[in-house]
Every structure is written in C-alpha cells, then in structure tokens.
Scaffold this active site. Sequence first.
Site, PDB file in Angstrom:
ATOM      1  N   HIS A   1     -41.845 -39.823-112.531  1.00 54.16           N
ATOM      2  CA  HIS A   1     -42.642 -39.228-111.450  1.00 54.16           C
ATOM      3  C   HIS A   1     -43.310 -37.900-111.816  1.00 54.16           C
ATOM      4  O   HIS A   1     -44.327 -37.550-111.247  1.00 54.16           O
ATOM      5  CB  HIS A   1     -41.827 -39.108-110.160  1.00 54.16           C
ATOM      6  CG  HIS A   1     -40.899 -37.930-110.123  1.00 54.16           C
ATOM      7  ND1 HIS A   1     -39.628 -37.976-110.626  1.00 54.16           N
ATOM      8  CD2 HIS A   1     -41.055 -36.680-109.635  1.00 54.16           C
ATOM      9  CE1 HIS A   1     -39.053 -36.810-110.451  1.00 54.16           C
ATOM     10  NE2 HIS A   1     -39.886 -35.990-109.852  1.00 54.16           N
TER      11      HIS A   1
ATOM     12  N   GLU B   1     -48.064 -34.865-114.130  1.00 53.06           N
ATOM     13  CA  GLU B   1     -48.213 -33.511-113.617  1.00 53.06           C
ATOM     14  C   GLU B   1     -47.780 -32.464-114.654  1.00 53.06           C
ATOM     15  O   GLU B   1     -48.429 -31.443-114.823  1.00 53.06           O
ATOM     16  CB  GLU B   1     -47.350 -33.384-112.345  1.00 53.06           C
ATOM     17  CG  GLU B   1     -47.384 -32.036-111.671  1.00 53.06           C
ATOM     18  CD  GLU B   1     -48.573 -31.891-110.746  1.00 53.06           C
ATOM     19  OE1 GLU B   1     -49.409 -32.815-110.712  1.00 53.06           O
ATOM     20  OE2 GLU B   1     -48.673 -30.843-110.083  1.00 53.06           O
ATOM     21  N   ASP B   2     -46.707 -32.740-115.364  1.00 49.46           N
ATOM     22  CA  ASP B   2     -46.072 -31.692-116.166  1.00 49.46           C
ATOM     23  C   ASP B   2     -46.066 -31.917-117.665  1.00 49.46           C
ATOM     24  O   ASP B   2     -45.450 -31.152-118.401  1.00 49.46           O
ATOM     25  CB  ASP B   2     -44.609 -31.511-115.703  1.00 49.46           C
ATOM     26  CG  ASP B   2     -44.536 -30.983-114.277  1.00 49.46           C
ATOM     27  OD1 ASP B   2     -45.456 -30.246-113.888  1.00 49.46           O
ATOM     28  OD2 ASP B   2     -43.581 -31.317-113.561  1.00 49.46           O
TER      29      ASP B   2
HETATM   30 MN    MN Z   1     -39.924 -33.815-109.462  1.00 48.31          MN
END
Ligand code: MN
Length: 488
Positions: free
Chosen positions: A71, A75-76
């Site tokens: 997840h 994003e990261d």
């Molecule tokens: Mn998270």
Amino acid sequence: MTLKQIVDKVKDSNSKADLKKLESAYDFAYKAHKGQMRKNGEPYIEHSMNTAFTLAEIRADLDIVVAGLLHDVPEDTTYTLEDVEKLFGKDIALMVEGITKLSKIKYRGIERYVESLRKMFIAMANDPRVILIKFADRLHNLRTLDALPPDKQKRIALETLEIYAPIAGLLGIWRLKWQMEDICFKYLYPGEYKKLEYKYEVEKKVERRRFIQKVKGVLSLELRKAKIEHEITGRFKHLYSIYKKMQVKDRKFDEIYDVFALRLVVPTVEDCYKALGIIHAIWKPLIGRFKDYISVPKPNGYRSLHTTVIGPEGKATEFQIRTKEMNEEALYGIAAHWYYKQHGSEFSPAKQMRWIKELLDLQRNTKDSHDFINQAKFDVFRNRIFVLTPKGDVYDLPEGSTPIDFAYAVHTDVGNQCVGVLVDDKMAALDTKLKNGNVVEIIIDKNRRGPNHEWLSFVRTHKAKNKIKQFARRSPLENLKRFIPGMK
Ligand code: MN
C-alpha cells in the site's frame, strides 16, 4: 512480524490461497522499502507487514492482503503504480491507487476533517476494500504513535475516533473499531484510561473469571442435556465503551462493570432460540432487555439474540446468542461477508451499502462544509433503524425518523401525496418516531398537490427535507392552492 505469521493467518481462513503471490508481494515490498526507516526506528517493511497481518486477521481475501503489503510503495519508494500493475495485475493496482489517493489530504482543522470524511466515503463507494486497507494501515500507525510529537498524536487519535471508528462500526468491523478506539482513548484521555485499565485488568479480573466459570458450568450442563453443541466465552469489554457508558448514563464504573457478559455460539438458528429458552428457564430474564436481532437484524447486518438475566449471586448477566456464521460477521463485518460469499453463502454487501450512496448524494447537494458535517453526523454516525413496507421491503433510516421520512425514502410522490399512515396496522400520527421492525403503510391521496411545509419541523432525513423545500421553491402557487380551498 514475519512473513510466516502472515502466511499462517491467511491459511487460517483460506487454505487454498495463492501463497506464491503473497510471497512475491513480500519480496517486492521488501526490496522497494529497503533502507527506509519509520519514525520509531523500525524498518519500513514492518508497517507494511503489520497492515497485511491485520487484514489477514479480519479474513480479508488474499488480494486485499497483498494490496496491504504494497500500500505504501508508490507513495514512498522509487517504484510506481505501473510497476505494481505489471507485477500484480490491475485489480491490486487499483486498490493501491485508492489508498494512495486517500492519504493525500493537505487541509488543516475543520477543512481537513471534512476532506478526510469525503475522501473516505468516495473511496468506500468506489471500492470498500480500500477502506479495509486504510483501517489496517491506521491501526498500525496508532500502535506506533509513541514515536510522534504529542500534538500529532492527539490529532491522529481524534480523527480516528471521530471518523475511522464510526465507519468501522457502520461496516460492522467491530474488532477493528474497538482496537482503534482503545488506543485513541489512551492518547486523548490518558488519566481516565489508566484508571479504568487498572480497575478492569487488575482489580476485577479474578472475580470476573471466577463468575464466568460458574455460569458456564451451570449452562453447559443444561445445553448438553438438550444435546446442543455449544461454545461459551466470557466477553471482553473494551475500555472506551465502558468510559462512554459512564459518560452517557452518568453511572459509576461498578454499576457498569457489574454486568457480566457472555457469548454463546451454537450450530443453527433453531439452536439459538432453544438455548434462549434454556437460559430463561435457569435464570429470570430482566424485562425489556431481550432483543431479537435475528428476526430483525441491525442496519449494518448484525444478527444475534441478546438477553440479560439475573444470574448466579443475583448478578445481572448478559448473553449474546448466535451461530458461528453470525459470530464471524459480527467480528469481521463486511470482510466476513466476502469470505462467506466466496464460500457460497448468499449475502450481498451491496444492499447494506445504500447509506454510502445516500451520503454521496448529500455531499453533492450540500455546499457548506459545516452543514455537511452536521447532516452527515446525523444521518450516518447514528444508529439506524430497519422499517418494513407491508410487502416486506426493508428500508434503513436514521433513528428518530418519522413516517414522512419513510414515505420519501420509498418515493418522492409517496412523500408528496402522503395523507396518513398505519404503523403496525394502527393509525398513527405523521410525526411518530418509528421503531426498528415497524411495518409502515403510507396512505396517499392522488389529488394531493404536495407536502405540508410544517413537516419540516419534524422530518429527520436530508432527503425528506430537500424534497419538501424543493416543492415549496418550485411551486408557490400550487402550495397556495392547497391551503385556500376552491382556488383554481
Ligand atoms: Mn501506511
């Protein structure tokens, strides 16, 4: 946390799961997050694994667990959503995308609250699985809150308590709701939390165990005589719910605590009612405390029989009686519904998702943020009731709804032409507060031109309010005609 722990949890509920997929998702997430640390000093992958583990625990299906592992990748890390799609397919990539969108909230204060609420609902309407992942993600963030500065701790705890926990409740995922609430309680009211924790865990634990053993002994014997297979467990009451009860009812800890709670799980619905009879034959039931949520389930689908009796030593003792399937539904909510769907039960989550659609309508029709929150809190974050038409169609409405709310829920014309109502076959006033399980028959007059403006003073749902106002706005002349007889 290890990969094996996740694998074992998945196997618990799904022995045929594609474990290869899970393992390759782990390898990919591990590689992607390599070298990243969380604020608490742990490797980032711990967070991904904990999220996946919680999902496996609530029996979410394998693809959801896999999406949980992945997840935070787009994003990261340097890997993108396209990478995820190439390796794990479109469906999993869509879930990961949903989570990524959900985490981008840049507002502050009340605006932030509204935005986060809106995004949750939009995500939920698009794909409820995304919300499950978000809950699991949030739960682990809560468990590692210690690493954050106090003002951030409070903000996250408050947001969880006001938005995430109620939604988890609406979806019937009680297990996650309780876990989230207790952690938030600890951060928001540390003093009260410590006091209750001490009383509940230290002072009363032994007494509680002894009493529950005693009840189990007596009941088990009678159930065996009646040849009913069964499992009896003492129920854990979570601290935040005790705290809330103390607030609402202004009662002391001992009064609330002294209600002992047990759960009885039996094979069939018939056994539930038989067991209820047996319990009532052994101990005297308290009047007004019996609730049949099997015949009339709660709006979120919850089913069980509830009764409170005067148990051994004159102590009030609460029972929840249910089948194994009902028990799983009660603990894992929609996640369990998917599980049963895969395994051949006929439950449809779509039906109970109606309130989500309602909320989206509300969001489109409400310009002012504060109005939206107030209405949303009222319409959604309150208990809802089930009301039936004479044909047996079920409508869920917010608590406190009246026959007019019901009429507009059925159809705008039924609302506009309503002249009277039968509730459970008896004539009733149009501002009667409906109760769970009422059979409501609206009497209409085809010649009636429109709603009575005074209904606005008692209707509860935004739909009824809007329709009544809309009518008034659109045709003032028509309205006038209704009040001046003979006017053409
Ligand atoms: Mn998270």
